[in-house]
Design an enzyme around this catalytic site. Structure first.
Site, short mmCIF file in Angstrom:
data_model
loop_
_atom_site.label_atom_id
_atom_site.label_comp_id
_atom_site.label_asym_id
_atom_site.label_seq_id
_atom_site.Cartn_x
_atom_site.Cartn_y
_atom_site.Cartn_z
NE ARG A 196 3.73 -3.39 2.40
CZ ARG A 196 3.69 -2.78 1.24
NH1 ARG A 196 4.81 -2.57 0.56
NH2 ARG A 196 2.54 -2.38 0.74
CB THR A 223 -2.74 -5.06 -3.09
OG1 THR A 223 -2.63 -3.86 -2.32
CG2 THR A 223 -4.19 -5.51 -3.10
CD GLU A 224 0.40 -3.43 3.77
OE1 GLU A 224 1.42 -4.15 3.73
OE2 GLU A 224 0.39 -2.27 4.17
NE ARG A 264 7.57 1.12 -0.22
CZ ARG A 264 6.38 0.63 -0.52
NH1 ARG A 264 5.30 1.23 -0.05
NH2 ARG A 264 6.27 -0.44 -1.28
CG LEU A 291 1.99 -6.91 -4.57
CD1 LEU A 291 2.79 -7.27 -3.35
CD2 LEU A 291 2.18 -5.43 -4.91
CD GLN A 306 8.26 -3.25 2.30
OE1 GLN A 306 7.67 -3.00 1.26
NE2 GLN A 306 8.08 -2.56 3.40
CB ALA A 308 9.46 9.62 -8.86
N GLY A 309 9.07 10.34 -11.84
CA GLY A 309 9.56 11.03 -13.03
C GLY A 309 8.49 11.90 -13.67
CG HIS A 315 7.08 -5.19 -2.71
ND1 HIS A 315 6.41 -5.29 -3.91
CD2 HIS A 315 6.54 -4.11 -2.09
CE1 HIS A 315 5.51 -4.33 -3.98
NE2 HIS A 315 5.57 -3.59 -2.90
CG ASP A 334 18.55 0.52 -15.56
OD1 ASP A 334 18.04 0.67 -16.67
OD2 ASP A 334 18.67 -0.61 -15.02
CG HIS A 387 4.34 -7.20 -0.26
ND1 HIS A 387 3.27 -8.03 0.00
CD2 HIS A 387 3.83 -5.95 -0.41
CE1 HIS A 387 2.15 -7.31 0.01
NE2 HIS A 387 2.46 -6.05 -0.24
N GLY A 442 13.45 8.15 -16.41
CA GLY A 442 12.47 7.30 -15.73
C GLY A 442 11.13 8.01 -15.75
CB ALA A 443 8.42 8.06 -17.85
CB SER A 478 6.01 3.36 -2.30
OG SER A 478 6.79 3.54 -3.46
CG LEU A 479 1.35 4.56 -4.83
CD1 LEU A 479 -0.13 4.44 -5.12
CD2 LEU A 479 2.14 4.34 -6.08
CG PHE A 518 -2.49 0.15 3.15
CD1 PHE A 518 -1.23 -0.13 2.68
CD2 PHE A 518 -3.59 -0.14 2.36
CE1 PHE A 518 -1.06 -0.69 1.41
CE2 PHE A 518 -3.43 -0.69 1.09
CZ PHE A 518 -2.16 -0.97 0.62
#
Lengths: 392, 579, 307
Positions: free
Chosen positions: B275, B243-244, B377, B241, B229, B14-15, B342, B210, B231, B10-11, B382-383, B113
């Site tokens: 949310r 965005t918030e 969340r 989406l 969640q 996080a990856g 979401h 996956d 959204h 996974g890229a 999340s980022l 936010f």
């Protein structure tokens, strides 16, 4: 079947897609494959293709992921023009189709086809991006917290940061078509992202590299194809022109590709004559920006190569020797006015550049469309009451 | 056969962050992705990233907001780590070149936010995910000699050695169809969530669970799978989406009577409540007949309140989305939205270093459940989660790699996976006894089912229905047929594999939702509408039946088995959650 | 109709046949040309590359001069590159009142002002290329009615080039104004046969003729070659810079692409002029480097019979 995407039946229409197929394992040549799909007219070409994949032929190959024009996967050519499949409405595509209203979808150009609508972007796109040293080389010393950067500078760089690497610009780049080694619009827009970033330390080195490379910033044929193709408003050609501007105007780079000489010659000739003097433009672009430029060996060489044509042109009255030697000028009063404009603007300490991406367009005075029904009393303060500061 | 100290699957954020961190330790690193790295769904994250970088701010305030946002299901040690390390991580991003927006003084600008007691969200217009992802990829291009990239390789199985340790993966080169065994001392899953099990969803087509499913099949427990969640602001038709960040800039929500109904549900934070609160509020308004649109199934999001110039500068992407996908100029008129699936707070259970219960197997990002998000969340967390725990997993795996030898696996799994793929391709569409279905049909039914019964409001009857359907679909998927018989870029067969993953994730979600007989965070049971800390302040873990991680190969492959794990509380005792 | 007429630089320089043919053609179309002989070069995008404000100011000056022409209905140019360069400047000037004011400050020294909506003009300031004017102001029907020498059996390939077709939004190309098809429509109205070929809207290569001569001429050579392969008798173009690279540089282009081309390139006013009964010689067709003998038989008569 009209329910397949949750659209209410009746609102959906039939659209015919003509897809360019290629099966590398079959040994056969590419061929056209038609599918009729049924969707609401404002749905995307991608949704149409996915419907065909889901209902009839799962072997249709297309890269896709986000469906929202942000991942950059689904670059294709629709009716001969590059763009994102998820970003093109079926009704618009039908309107721009040939007389039969069939929407043609092909893989992007300038890149080898792997299968159906899937192309190999490695050599033509990713390697080019790697070529421009696409990472920040931070100014030292690196501060403990953030660099202090002017707000506008960051917004400016966000324009090239908005590039989603979809390849639409590369697909139809006309310079790349005849010169495959041209670094290309996407990579050069990416290069601007660093040249324009105040935190980068290598503006001079980057620009020298890209200006001296014969397939760099001066290889762009200024055809606007990439500006038109880009789904995110990156304006790659505009970024290339800014690279040229900064290389020449700020870094004073005089490249071996005649880019600086050409720009200098053109600009100076208009200052001195008010009009373009083609006879001077060519030799000065090679030999340097002065009347003596034509005596430079480089200029001499190109003039010689054009000797035959020049003779012909003169004999046919296309070009008069008088014109070639003296050029044509504006009346003195107007030439003076032009010169004054030059002097005023070129003497500014900093160039004044309006970027419509940042400033947007003035609006005629208009109040927003109100929501139907009475507003309640809670509508006055837009920001949540206990957040700090004001919401601008 | 490729062998690496650390193999990352996974890229996305996080990856790539894990790869960067691991590479900097000098370990041999490989990163594998079924799509080109910049196509990863992190690219769609819009609004921003939270960090208490403002000198007037305190990470403990951020941590408390997160704990409260999680409805007290989040593990507070992990939350403390995330929030305390956030400022340094954001500065690190700034130093490698992320083009964060500035304020008038040239410092990082911060926007409001959801669920935040103070403005602490750093952002890049409304393309923050894209900006960070692309900058991380720039760094991977910079380190191209030390990080091997396997772009467009699809992982088919995780590998396990005789001692139960994860020792790598089997993967397929999508372009050529070639299968390969990859050895690795450590494998880090960073495959994202499972949103495509729902229809509609904001998630990309590639988000098919996956990693969650593969870890589950290997025997790693999943945690908090019921926490899905919705959204509050997604486009009705296609789930895209909004965005918030729009609400952060001052946009408001209105019902059919033109009222800012959030006043009734969250009088303090209004549109910027957490949310789950906002989604439930919207859903309630819709159910009670105050929805908007032809079918009264939506809510107005009114961004006209925000000064136009600001909208064009800081919310440009949603201006484009409004125009391109809904035919609306958001600077002039409201846009119709509804709650949409979401994010999944649940995932593969890990500790604060990203380690799962299987030695050698790590997980970070949406695929993992540490848990920092608990029952819900907060936006822009999340980022942060992906970067903090991606880095930690990379570093921890690198340290572990230094202490062990390279494991070896046989090619048994490769042969099995190849056979599985061949079998799928060969499936007969006219097979008896029942008419086999197309993979796409089953996927659609799954999505509709989950969106109907396992959404904002749930109850026992609906959940049991859902479970039945999921089980039936699992059966049907075993004979589901595809069209593509080829080897080169056969997306069809990958779709069949992904369907299996989605079904596993869906099953775990439904089972966990049935089990949790209370409402907390994103899980709202109309039959158990109150939060019940006495009985339910704990995580629900799901493991594959009979699989004991310490005894690979032992036990049959069965359905989900339930157990519990405690919530780690450090500073903040559960309290009533009001916005 | 009266127009403020910007002839550009090259039409008075290396393509005098363009200037001359337009002068002869205008009265036949009831166009009164008031030449803006005080205006300067548009910069062709190169001055804008050097300094955007400079290009915007020089062109604002031209627009201001055009606005001073008594009774002019609009401004007209005969060069795609002028059109493109000027449209880009006009876009910036029109988009931002503050910027417009800033530029006008510089023009004030000469007593000039650029108005977005000039008094006495119907609507806002308009600058149209002759091709657009032909279709939108004069009309294809009226044009057809004036044809004296239908271009029967003449196979014409339209060469649009770049600056007049991209980007679409800036150039006002939409469903009501399919400006990227106007050459097709005009050729048709004049009785000719439209030949489509791959290079129709591609780049002639002129912008890089000094920076990458090979790539520049390869473009010209290829697009000319496409037209040859599509069996065109000639090309027609609304841009003298394209004309330079396609006609004057054709001998060198032939060398670069390694084939004989022999493809004459006509300026738009020349094609229209022929159809409206003007003589090839007075239209300057003899001045081209690549003689348009396929269009005109020098020994006998011209294409079709003059009505």
């Amino acid at each position: 079947m009209a329910e397949i995407n949750g659209s209410p039946p009746g609102a959906a229409e039939k659209f015919t897609l003509r897809l360019r197929r290629f099966d590398p394992e079959s040994g056969e040549a590419p061929y056209w494959d038609e599918h009729t799909v049924e969707l609401e007219p404002h749905r995307s070409v991608l949704e149409g293709i996915l419907q065909a994949k889901a209902l009839t032929d799962g072997s249709i190959g297309i890269r896709c992921s986000c469906r929202a024009a942000i991942c950059g996967s689904c670059g294709v050519r629709i009716n001969g023009e590059p763009g994102l499949a998820c970003h093109t409405h079926l009704d618009h595509a039908r309107a721009s189709a040939a007389a039969d209203g069939v929407i043609e979808v092909e893989p992007m150009g300038n890149m080898p086809v792997i299968k159906d609508l899937i192309v190999d972007m490695d050599a033509v796109h990713w390697k080019k991006v790697q070529r421009v040293t696409p990472w920040l080389i931070a100014k030292q010393p690196v501060p403990e917290r953030e660099y202090l950067v002017e707000k506008e500078a960051m917004v400016d760089v966000t324009q090239s940061m908005a590039c989603i690497q979809c390849g639409a610009c590369v697909s139809d780049c006309l310079a790349m078509e005849v010169d495959p080694g041209f670094i290309g619009p996407a990579a050069l827009a990416k290069a601007y992202r660093f040249v324009g970033d105040p935190r980068d330390d290598q503006q001079d080195i980057r620009l020298t590299d890209l200006a001296e490379d014969p397939q760099g910033i001066f290889d762009c044929t200024h055809c606007f194809k990439c500006v038109e193709a880009c789904p995110k408003g990156v304006n790659p050609m505009g970024q290339i022109m800014r690279l040229r501007r900064i290389a020449i105007g700020d870094q004073k780079i005089v490249d071996k590709n005649n880019g600086e000489r050409h720009e200098a010659a053109f600009t100076t000739l208009v200052k001195d004559f008010g009009l373009l003097n083609e006879a001077e433009l060519l030799p000065r672009s090679y030999g340097g920006n002065s009347w003596f430029g034509k005596f430079h060996p480089a200029a001499g060489k190109v003039l010689l190569s054009l000797l035959g044509v020049t003779v012909k042109a003169v004999m046919r009255g296309k070009m008069s020797p008088k014109l070639a030697i003296f050029g044509h000028k504006l009346p003195k009063q107007d030439l003076d006015a032009v010169k004054k404009i030059y002097e005023k603007i070129e003497s500014r300490e900093e160039r004044y550049e309006l970027n419509l991406y940042i400033t947007g367009y003035d609006e005629p005075d208009e109040t927003p469309v109100p929501v139907a029904a009475a507003a309640s009393s809670g509508e006055e303060s837009p920001a949540a009451p206990d957040t700090e500061g004001s919401a601008n | 056969m490729p062998s690496h100290d650390i193999l990352i699957i996974g890229a996305g954020l996080a990856g790539q962050r894990a790869a960067l961190a691991a590479a900097q330790t000098g370990s041999s690193v490989a990163i594998m992705s079924k799509v080109h790295p910049v196509r990863s769904h992190s690219v769609a994250a819009a609004g921003g990233i939270n960090a208490a970088i403002n000198v007037a701010d305190d990470w403990r305030s951020h941590a408390y907001d997160t704990v409260k946002g999680s409805d007290f299901l989040g593990d507070q040690d992990a939350i403390e780590i995330m929030c305390s390390q956030a400022p340094a991580e954001v500065m690190h991003l700034e130093h490698i070149g992320v083009t964060f927006h500035r304020n008038e003084s040239g410092e990082l600008d911060l926007r409001a936010f959801g669920g935040a007691s103070m403005k602490r969200t750093a952002y890049v217009a409304d393309i923050t995910g894209q900006a960070i992802l692309h900058v991380l990829y720039e760094q991977l291009m910079k380190h191209h000699e030390t990080v091997d990239r396997y772009e467009e390789w699809f992982t088919t199985s995780l590998l396990q050695d005789d001692d139960g340790r994860c020792c790598g993966v089997v993967a397929r080169d999508v372009r050529t169809g070639r299968m390969e065994t990859f050895h690795a001392k450590n494998t880090i899953l960073a495959c994202g969530g499972a949103g495509q099990a729902y229809r509609p969803t904001t998630n990309a087509l590639i988000v098919t669970g996956d990693g969650i499913a593969q870890a589950y099949r290997l025997g790693a427990p999943l945690m908090d799978m019921e926490m899905v969640q919705y959204h509050p602001t997604t486009l009705a038709e296609n789930g895209i989406l909004i965005t918030e960040g729009a609400r952060g800039e001052g946009a408001v929500l209105l019902n059919s009577e033109g009222e800012r109904f959030m006043e009734k549900y969250a009088p303090n934070k209004m549109e910027l409540a957490s949310r789950d609160v906002v989604s439930r509020a919207e859903q309630t308004e819709i159910l009670e007949g105050r929805g908007v649109g032809a079918e009264r199934s939506g809510i107005w999001l009114d961004i006209t309140k925000v000064p136009r110039k600001r909208t064009l500068e800081a919310l440009r992407e949603i201006v484009n989305i409004g125009k391109d996908f809904a035919g609306v100029d958001i600077t002039r008129e409201p846009i119709m939205i509804q709650p949409g699936q979401h994010y999944i707070m649940g995932g593969v259970k890990t500790d604060v270093n990203g380690a799962t219960s299987i030695e050698g197997l790590y997980a970070a990002g949406e695929v993992a459940c540490v848990s920092v998000h608990g029952g819900n969340r907060l936006g822009a967390n999340s980022l942060l989660d992906t970067l903090i725990f991606g880095r930690r997993a990379g570093e921890h795996a690198a340290a572990r790699a230094a202490t062990i030898g390279m494991p070896r696996a046989t090619d048994a799994q490769l042969r099995e996976d190849s056979a599985t793929i061949d079998a799928i391709i060969a499936r007969d569409r006219n097979g008896s006894p029942t008419r086999p279905r197309r993979v796409s049909e089953i996927k659609q039914e799954l999505g509709d089912t989950m969106n109907k019964y396992v959404a904002v409001y749930r109850d026992q009857g609906g959940l049991e229905q859902a479970l039945e359907i999921v089980k039936r679909l699992q059966e049907e998927s075993k004979s589901a047929y595809i069209d593509d018989r080829g080897t080169v870029f056969n997306q069809d067969v990958l779709g069949a594999l992904e369907l299996g993953y989605m079904l596993d994730c869906a099953q775990a979600t439904v089972v966990a939702a049935i089990e949790r007989k209370e409402s907390r965070g994103a899980q709202f049971r109309t039959d158990f509408p109150k939060r019940n800390d006495e009985q339910w302040l704990k995580h629900i873990d799901i493991s594959i039946n009979g699989k004991d991680p310490a005894r690979p190969g032992g036990g049959g492959v069965g359905g989900p088995q339930i157990s519990y794990s405690p919530v780690t509380i450090t500073q903040w005792q559960p309290e009533e959650r009001k916005y | 109709m009266k127009v403020a007429y910007w002839p550009g630089c090259v039409s008075r320089g290396f393509t005098p046949e363009l200037h001359g043919s337009m002068a002869l053609l205008a009265p036949l179309l009831d166009i009164e040309l008031v030449e803006l002989d005080r205006a300067c070069c548009t910069g062709a995008g190169v001055i804008a590359e050097h300094n955007q404000e400079l290009a915007d100011t020089l062109n604002a000056r031209t627009f201001a001069l055009a606005q001073q022409v008594e009774g002019a209905e609009l401004m007209m140019n005969i060069c795609s590159t002028c059109q493109g360069a000027q449209s880009e400047c006009q876009e910036r000037l029109d988009a931002n009142a503050e910027y417009r004011g800033h530029v006008n400050e510089t023009l004030a020294a000469e007593g000039l002002t650029y108005e977005k909506d000039p008094a006495g003009w119907a609507g806002s300031f308009t600058n149209k290329n002759f091709l657009w004017l032909l279709v939108e102001e004069i009309g294809l029907g009226a044009l057809r009615a004036k044809v004296k020498r239908p271009l029967t059996n003449l196979k014409v390939g339209p060469f649009y080039g770049c600056y007049i077709v991209r980007p679409r939004d800036r150039l006002g190309i939409d469903a009501e104004h399919p400006r990227d098809h106007y050459l097709h429509q005009v050729i048709d109205a004049l009785g000719g046969t439209v030949i489509e070929y791959a290079g129709m809207r591609k780049c002639c290569g002129f912008p890089i003729i000094t920076m990458n001569k090979d790539a520049s001429l390869k473009q010209a050579g290829r697009h000319l070659g496409d037209a040859v392969d599509a069996d065109a008798d000639c090309l027609v173009t609304p841009c003298p810079l394209c004309h330079l690279n396609l006609d004057m540089q054709q001998p060198l282009a032939e060398k670069v692409v390694g084939r004989d081309l022999d493809m004459p390139v006509l300026h738009l006013p020349q094609l229209v002029g022929l159809a409206l009964g003007l003589e090839p010689k007075e239209l300057g067709l003899s001045r081209h480097v690549v003689k348009p003998t396929s269009v005109i038989d020098w020994t006998t008569t011209v294409v079709g019979a003059a009505a």
